[in-house]
Design an enzyme around this catalytic site. Structure first.
Site, mmCIF file in Angstrom:
data_model
loop_
_atom_site.group_PDB
_atom_site.id
_atom_site.type_symbol
_atom_site.label_atom_id
_atom_site.label_comp_id
_atom_site.label_asym_id
_atom_site.label_seq_id
_atom_site.Cartn_x
_atom_site.Cartn_y
_atom_site.Cartn_z
ATOM 1 N N ARG A 22 0.811 -1.211 0.000
ATOM 2 C CA ARG A 22 0.000 0.000 0.000
ATOM 3 C C ARG A 22 0.849 1.269 0.000
ATOM 4 N NH1 ARG A 22 -2.980 0.729 4.551
ATOM 5 N NH2 ARG A 22 -4.498 2.046 3.496
ATOM 6 N N ARG B 185 11.641 -0.276 7.717
ATOM 7 C CA ARG B 185 12.182 -0.898 8.919
ATOM 8 C C ARG B 185 13.694 -0.709 8.942
ATOM 9 N NH1 ARG B 185 7.789 -0.615 10.201
ATOM 10 N NH2 ARG B 185 6.296 -2.184 10.940
ATOM 11 N N ASP C 210 14.194 7.317 8.226
ATOM 12 C CA ASP C 210 13.292 7.601 9.346
ATOM 13 C C ASP C 210 13.319 6.469 10.361
ATOM 14 O OD1 ASP C 210 11.214 9.229 10.616
ATOM 15 O OD2 ASP C 210 9.842 7.595 10.089
ATOM 16 N N GLU D 289 16.864 1.490 17.232
ATOM 17 C CA GLU D 289 16.180 2.759 17.494
ATOM 18 C C GLU D 289 15.329 2.745 18.763
ATOM 19 O OE1 GLU D 289 12.068 2.243 14.908
ATOM 20 O OE2 GLU D 289 13.684 3.436 14.070
ATOM 21 N N HIS E 132 11.727 8.158 13.410
ATOM 22 C CA HIS E 132 10.541 7.330 13.172
ATOM 23 C C HIS E 132 9.256 8.140 13.354
ATOM 24 C CE1 HIS E 132 9.494 2.829 12.898
ATOM 25 N NE2 HIS E 132 8.464 3.537 12.467
#
Length: 332
Positions: free
Chosen positions: A155, A235, A259, A264, A297
């Site tokens: 998507r 990811r 991002d 993280e 993120h």
């Protein structure tokens, strides 16, 4: 009798108000904490039918602990659910659901990173803070003259392809399951090796599993065009960060916009200004380059997405409790 859910990491500045507004409509009662779930604070969920969590440690010990406390389902407030040990949940008879929200936010954030990376916007802004308004070293590239390679056409990847079509760039894609819709739009599907070789910009929108872990590694980078721009809003572990740093230092990688990054969880969602420090060395090094943009993120973080994340979580819980079909249920 109302269904009860306990929210972990419920943010008071956006999610809390949404939960307070929606819960009565779905006959749901909730408790919450801003803390991540741990074996120690799992006790907070005692007496609740479900827990709602963001990406965190939901390994087998955590899942078992919640089961011992009477929790019947785990509702992730994220599209990704790889942090949940679904096999353990299945064995214990616990249900798991994720959420759905429009792909536009992440897709457009990725395109923003492409444009900023190509036009050296990060470097220009940093130099501006030092009162340097010269042109030297700030010349950029026009995305309209580039070939953009999109890895993963789910998507979000499809939305990236659709929105990029207005920029006039050449677009190629790779996916084990090509989209007929994208083919009809004129998107050319190629092998991964061909995508690496042809692309001026590579953007990642694929899932993370054993086959895609560190798919961007030293070998892959060596197959790419010199000066390639690499974008990751999917990811962190899709990229071998050390290999990426080596690619930047050698000049093989021209620019990076990410991002998400490995490790993280110990960095994001926390203000490190005062009482803590960032100890992820690869993250610190990656941020230090003039030609990198590293965001914590936040690509998903729009008002619509946050609303949908809370709403989907509450709706799935209500559907689980009512014995209804749960469209967002995920299985082992």
């Amino acid at each position: 009798m109302a269904t009860k859910v306990f929210f972990y990491t419920l943010r008071p500045y956006d999610e809390l108000g949404i939960a307070q507004r929606l819960a009565p409509q779905l006959d749901v009662e909730f408790g919450s904490t801003q803390e991540y779930p741990t074996l120690e604070n799992a006790e907070l969920a005692k007496g609740y039918d479900a827990v709602s969590v963001t990406p965190c440690d939901m390994s087998a010990p955590m899942v078992k602990r919640f089961h011992e406390l009477g929790v019947k389902s785990i509702c992730c407030r994220s599209i990704g659910y790889d942090h949940v040990d679904r096999e353990t949940a299945r064995e214990l008879g616990m249900k798991v659901a994720n959420v759905d929200y429009p792909p536009n936010g992440v897709a457009n954030f990725a395109i923003m990173l492409m444009l900023m990376s190509l036009r050296k916007a990060g470097h220009i802004l940093k130099r501006g803070e030092a009162q340097d308004y010269s042109l030297q070293g700030k010349i950029g590239r026009d995305i309209s003259t580039c070939t953009v390679g999109v890895i993963g056409t789910g998507r979000i990847g499809r939305t990236v392809l659709q929105h990029l079509s207005g920029f006039g760039c050449r677009i190629i894609a790779h996916d084990p399951f090509p989209s007929e819709e994208m083919k009809q739009m004129g998107v050319e599907y190629v092998s991964l090796e061909s995508l690496y070789a042809q692309s001026d910009v590579i953007t990642l929108h694929t899932f993370l599993n054993d086959s895609t872990y560190h798919m961007i590694n030293t070998e892959a980078i060596q197959q790419m065009k010199p000066g390639v721009v690499i974008i990751n809003c999917a990811r962190g572990a899709l990229i071998d960060t050390r290999a990426l740093i080596d690619g930047i230092e050698s000049g093989r990688v021209g620019s990076v916009g990410v991002d998400c990054f490995e490790g993280e969880d110990n960095v994001i969602r926390v203000d490190h200004n005062y009482n803590s420090r960032v100890t992820n060395h690869d993250y610190i090094i990656l941020k230090s380059f003039q030609n990198t943009i590293v965001t914590p993120h936040v690509a998903f973080f729009t008002d619509q997405a946050v609303f949908d994340m809370v709403q989907c979580s509450l709706e799935s819980l209500h559907q689980f409790d009512a014995g209804e079909n749960v469209p967002l249920e995920v299985h082992a």
